[in-house]
Scaffold this active site. Sequence first.
Site, PDB file in Angstrom:
ATOM      1  N   ARG A   1       0.832  -1.211   0.000  1.00 46.59           N
ATOM      2  CA  ARG A   1       0.000   0.000   0.000  1.00 46.59           C
ATOM      3  C   ARG A   1       0.868   1.263   0.000  1.00 46.59           C
ATOM      4  O   ARG A   1       0.557   2.259  -0.662  1.00 46.59           O
ATOM      5  CB  ARG A   1      -0.936  -0.019   1.217  1.00 46.59           C
ATOM      6  CG  ARG A   1      -1.895   1.145   1.255  1.00 46.59           C
ATOM      7  CD  ARG A   1      -3.074   0.864   2.171  1.00 46.59           C
ATOM      8  NE  ARG A   1      -4.015   1.970   2.191  1.00 46.59           N
ATOM      9  CZ  ARG A   1      -4.200   2.772   3.238  1.00 46.59           C
ATOM     10  NH1 ARG A   1      -3.512   2.573   4.355  1.00 46.59           N
ATOM     11  NH2 ARG A   1      -5.055   3.758   3.178  1.00 46.59           N
TER      12      ARG A   1
ATOM     13  N   ASN B   1      -3.190   8.884   5.123  1.00 47.93           N
ATOM     14  CA  ASN B   1      -2.023   8.071   5.457  1.00 47.93           C
ATOM     15  C   ASN B   1      -1.989   7.654   6.910  1.00 47.93           C
ATOM     16  O   ASN B   1      -1.091   6.913   7.309  1.00 47.93           O
ATOM     17  CB  ASN B   1      -0.734   8.855   5.165  1.00 47.93           C
ATOM     18  CG  ASN B   1      -0.328   8.697   3.722  1.00 47.93           C
ATOM     19  OD1 ASN B   1      -0.863   7.858   3.006  1.00 47.93           O
ATOM     20  ND2 ASN B   1       0.628   9.500   3.312  1.00 47.93           N
TER      21      ASN B   1
HETATM   22  C1  HEM Z   1      -8.974   0.984  -6.542  1.00 54.40           C
HETATM   23  C2  HEM Z   1      -8.997   1.900  -5.611  1.00 54.40           C
HETATM   24  C3  HEM Z   1      -8.542   1.667  -4.197  1.00 54.40           C
HETATM   25  C4  HEM Z   1      -9.193   2.095  -3.087  1.00 54.40           C
HETATM   26  C5  HEM Z   1     -10.476   2.904  -3.053  1.00 54.40           C
HETATM   27  C6  HEM Z   1      -8.439   1.631  -1.943  1.00 54.40           C
HETATM   28  C7  HEM Z   1      -8.774   1.893  -0.634  1.00 54.40           C
HETATM   29  C8  HEM Z   1      -8.207   1.266   0.450  1.00 54.40           C
HETATM   30  C9  HEM Z   1      -8.657   1.431   1.812  1.00 54.40           C
HETATM   31  C10 HEM Z   1      -9.738   2.346   2.279  1.00 54.40           C
HETATM   32  C11 HEM Z   1      -7.909   0.603   2.582  1.00 54.40           C
HETATM   33  C12 HEM Z   1      -8.014   0.408   4.091  1.00 54.40           C
HETATM   34  C13 HEM Z   1      -7.016   1.304   4.780  1.00 54.40           C
HETATM   35  C14 HEM Z   1      -7.166   1.211   6.261  1.00 54.40           C
HETATM   36  O1  HEM Z   1      -8.285   1.378   6.758  1.00 54.40           O
HETATM   37  O2  HEM Z   1      -6.170   0.971   6.953  1.00 54.40           O
HETATM   38  C15 HEM Z   1      -6.978  -0.083   1.728  1.00 54.40           C
HETATM   39  C16 HEM Z   1      -6.061  -1.001   2.141  1.00 54.40           C
HETATM   40  C17 HEM Z   1      -5.095  -1.543   1.322  1.00 54.40           C
HETATM   41  N1  HEM Z   1      -4.870  -1.206   0.003  1.00 54.40           N
HETATM   42 FE1  HEM Z   1      -6.137  -0.193  -1.196  1.00 54.40          FE
HETATM   43  N2  HEM Z   1      -7.358   0.939  -2.374  1.00 54.40           N
HETATM   44  C18 HEM Z   1      -7.364   0.941  -3.739  1.00 54.40           C
HETATM   45  C19 HEM Z   1      -6.402   0.387  -4.557  1.00 54.40           C
HETATM   46  C20 HEM Z   1      -5.245  -0.212  -4.095  1.00 54.40           C
HETATM   47  C21 HEM Z   1      -4.114  -0.568  -4.916  1.00 54.40           C
HETATM   48  C22 HEM Z   1      -3.991  -0.254  -6.392  1.00 54.40           C
HETATM   49  C23 HEM Z   1      -3.201  -1.176  -4.096  1.00 54.40           C
HETATM   50  C24 HEM Z   1      -1.829  -1.710  -4.423  1.00 54.40           C
HETATM   51  C25 HEM Z   1      -1.447  -2.116  -5.602  1.00 54.40           C
HETATM   52  C26 HEM Z   1      -3.784  -1.216  -2.775  1.00 54.40           C
HETATM   53  C27 HEM Z   1      -3.222  -1.837  -1.681  1.00 54.40           C
HETATM   54  C28 HEM Z   1      -3.796  -1.919  -0.443  1.00 54.40           C
HETATM   55  C29 HEM Z   1      -3.335  -2.796   0.619  1.00 54.40           C
HETATM   56  C30 HEM Z   1      -2.213  -3.803   0.502  1.00 54.40           C
HETATM   57  C31 HEM Z   1      -4.133  -2.548   1.726  1.00 54.40           C
HETATM   58  C32 HEM Z   1      -4.007  -3.174   3.122  1.00 54.40           C
HETATM   59  C33 HEM Z   1      -3.063  -2.318   3.956  1.00 54.40           C
HETATM   60  C34 HEM Z   1      -2.732  -2.911   5.311  1.00 54.40           C
HETATM   61  O3  HEM Z   1      -3.265  -3.956   5.682  1.00 54.40           O
HETATM   62  O4  HEM Z   1      -1.880  -2.314   5.996  1.00 54.40           O
HETATM   63  N3  HEM Z   1      -5.002  -0.614  -2.804  1.00 54.40           N
HETATM   64  N4  HEM Z   1      -7.174   0.345   0.431  1.00 54.40           N
HETATM   65  C1  LIG Z   2       3.031   5.889   9.592  1.00 53.65           C
HETATM   66  C2  LIG Z   2       2.843   7.342   9.745  1.00 53.65           C
HETATM   67  O1  LIG Z   2       3.762   8.106   9.722  1.00 53.65           O
HETATM   68  N1  LIG Z   2       1.593   7.730   9.871  1.00 53.65           N
HETATM   69  C3  LIG Z   2       1.235   9.119  10.077  1.00 53.65           C
HETATM   70  C4  LIG Z   2       0.085   9.510   9.177  1.00 53.65           C
HETATM   71  O2  LIG Z   2      -0.437  10.764   9.497  1.00 53.65           O
HETATM   72  C5  LIG Z   2      -0.785  10.986  10.851  1.00 53.65           C
HETATM   73  C6  LIG Z   2      -1.298  12.402  10.986  1.00 53.65           C
HETATM   74  O3  LIG Z   2      -2.346  12.641  10.134  1.00 53.65           O
HETATM   75  C7  LIG Z   2       0.403  10.733  11.773  1.00 53.65           C
HETATM   76  O4  LIG Z   2       0.021  10.904  13.117  1.00 53.65           O
HETATM   77  C8  LIG Z   2       0.919   9.340  11.556  1.00 53.65           C
HETATM   78  O5  LIG Z   2       2.074   9.130  12.323  1.00 53.65           O
END
Ligand code: HEM
Ligand SMILES: CC(=O)N[C@H]1CO[C@H](CO)[C@@H](O)[C@@H]1O
Length: 328
Positions: free
Chosen positions: A63, A95
Site C-alpha cells: 500500500r 495516510n
Molecule cells: C482501486 C482503488 C482503491 C481504493 C479505493 C483503496 C482503498 C483502500 C482502503 C480504504 C484501505 C483500508 C485502509 C485502512 O483502513 O487501513 C486499503 C487497504 C489496502 N490497500 Fe487499497 N485501495 C485501492 C487500490 C489499491 C491498490 C492499487 C493497491 C496496491 C497495488 C492497494 C493496496 C492496499 C493494501 C495492501 C491494503 C491493506 C493495507 C494494510 O493492511 O496495511 N489498494 N485500500
Molecule cells: C506511519 C505514519 O507516519 N503515519 C502518520 C500519518 O499521518 C498521521 C497524521 O495525520 C500521523 O500521526 C501518523 O504518524
Amino acid sequence: MLVPVQASCLVALLLLLLFGSGIHAQLSPGYYSSSCPNVESIIQQVMLQKFKITPNSVPGTLRLFFHDCFVDGCDASVLIASTASNSAEKDAEINLSLAGDSFDSVIKAKAAVEEKCPGVVSCADILAIATRDLVVLAGGPSWTVRKGRKDGKISQASRVDGNLPKPEQSVDQLTKLFASKGLSQTDMVALSGAHTIGFAHCKEFMSRIYNFNSTHQFDPAMDPNFAKDLRLTCPQSVDPRVVANNDVTTPAKFDNVYYQNAVRGVTVLASDQILHSDARTRGLVTAYAGQQGAFFAAFATAMDNLGAVGVKTGNQGEIRKDCSRFNS
Ligand code: HEM
Ligand SMILES: CC(=O)N[C@H]1CO[C@H](CO)[C@@H](O)[C@@H]1O
Ligand SMILES: *[C@@H]1O[C@H](CO)[C@@H](O)[C@H](O)[C@H]1NC(C)=O
C-alpha cells in the site's frame, strides 16, 4: 537562425515520440548492474527476515508503494518525515493508516544496501524491489523490477488529496483517476487484487453495513450473512482502531480469492464490490476469480506499469542518503 531552432524542435519532437510515449523508456532492469550488482539479493535477504518477524509488512509495504506512486510519482516522497516547516505526504489524513512496519522495511533495506553500495541506490527503487519481494513471499507472482528512479525533492501532505482513490468512488471516477496516472481499467482491476491481503478500518465501510439508504439497512450487493458478521466486528460505537480483513477467507495469502469473494458479495470496501457490480469490469473480476494464473499475469504487468508512474530521472531528483530526509 530559424532553421536550427526548427531543427532542434523537430529533434525534440522525435525524441518525445520515440521515448516519451513509452512509460518504461527511462527505467531498466539492469540499471545497477555495474554500480551495485547485488542490490536485488541484498534487499531480498532483508525482506525474508522482515517477513518472518512481521508478515503484516506485506500489505503495509504494498500500500505504501501504491500511495507513493499515485502522489507525485514513484519517488519515495511518501517516506519523507514532516518537519516544523513542512507537513509531509505521509502525514496527510489518508495516510494515518500506513503501517509503521512498511516504513521500517525500506529503512532496513536501505541500511543494508548503503553498506555495500553507498550513495548509489534510490529509496524509490528500494521500495519498488522490496514490494515485489514481499508479494512473492506472501505467495504472489514475481516480476522484473525496472530501476533508475530518482528520489523526489518535494513531499507535501497538501498534494495527497484527489490523487488517491476512495472506497465510495464509482467505477467511472476510479477509472478516470487511474487513467490520469497512465493506467488502464485492466490495470485498475488487477491492482485492486492487492486487497487479497491486509485490512481496512471499520470507518471505511460503516456506511455499507448501517443505514445504507432509506430502503436498505445494508448494501444489497453484500452477502447478508457477511454483513451481519461485519456488524459484530464493527458495532456502531466501534473503537477507531478496529479493522476487518479485506479478504476474509485467506487474509494473509496473496491469491485470487479476493475476486471469488467479490463474485459472492463478500468484500469489505464498496470500491471492491462495484468492480463486480459494474458490467464494464465484471468480466475481468470473474476471469480472475476463475483463474489465478490470469490474475497473477495481469497483476505483474500492472505493478510494472504502476512502478513507472511519474518517475523522476537524471537531475529531476536525487539519491537520498536517509530515506526519511531530503539530502539538503
Ligand atoms: C482501486 C482503488 C482503491 C481504493 C479505493 C483503496 C482503498 C483502500 C482502503 C480504504 C484501505 C483500508 C485502509 C485502512 O483502513 O487501513 C486499503 C487497504 C489496502 N490497500 Fe487499497 N485501495 C485501492 C487500490 C489499491 C491498490 C492499487 C493497491 C496496491 C497495488 C492497494 C493496496 C492496499 C493494501 C495492501 C491494503 C491493506 C493495507 C494494510 O493492511 O496495511 N489498494 N485500500
Ligand atoms: C506511519 C505514519 O507516519 N503515519 C502518520 C500519518 O499521518 C498521521 C497524521 O495525520 C500521523 O500521526 C501518523 O504518524
Ligand atoms: C438503495 O440502494 C439500492 C442499491 O443500490 C437501490 O436499488 C435502491 O433504489 C436504493 N433506495 C433508495 C431509496 O435510494
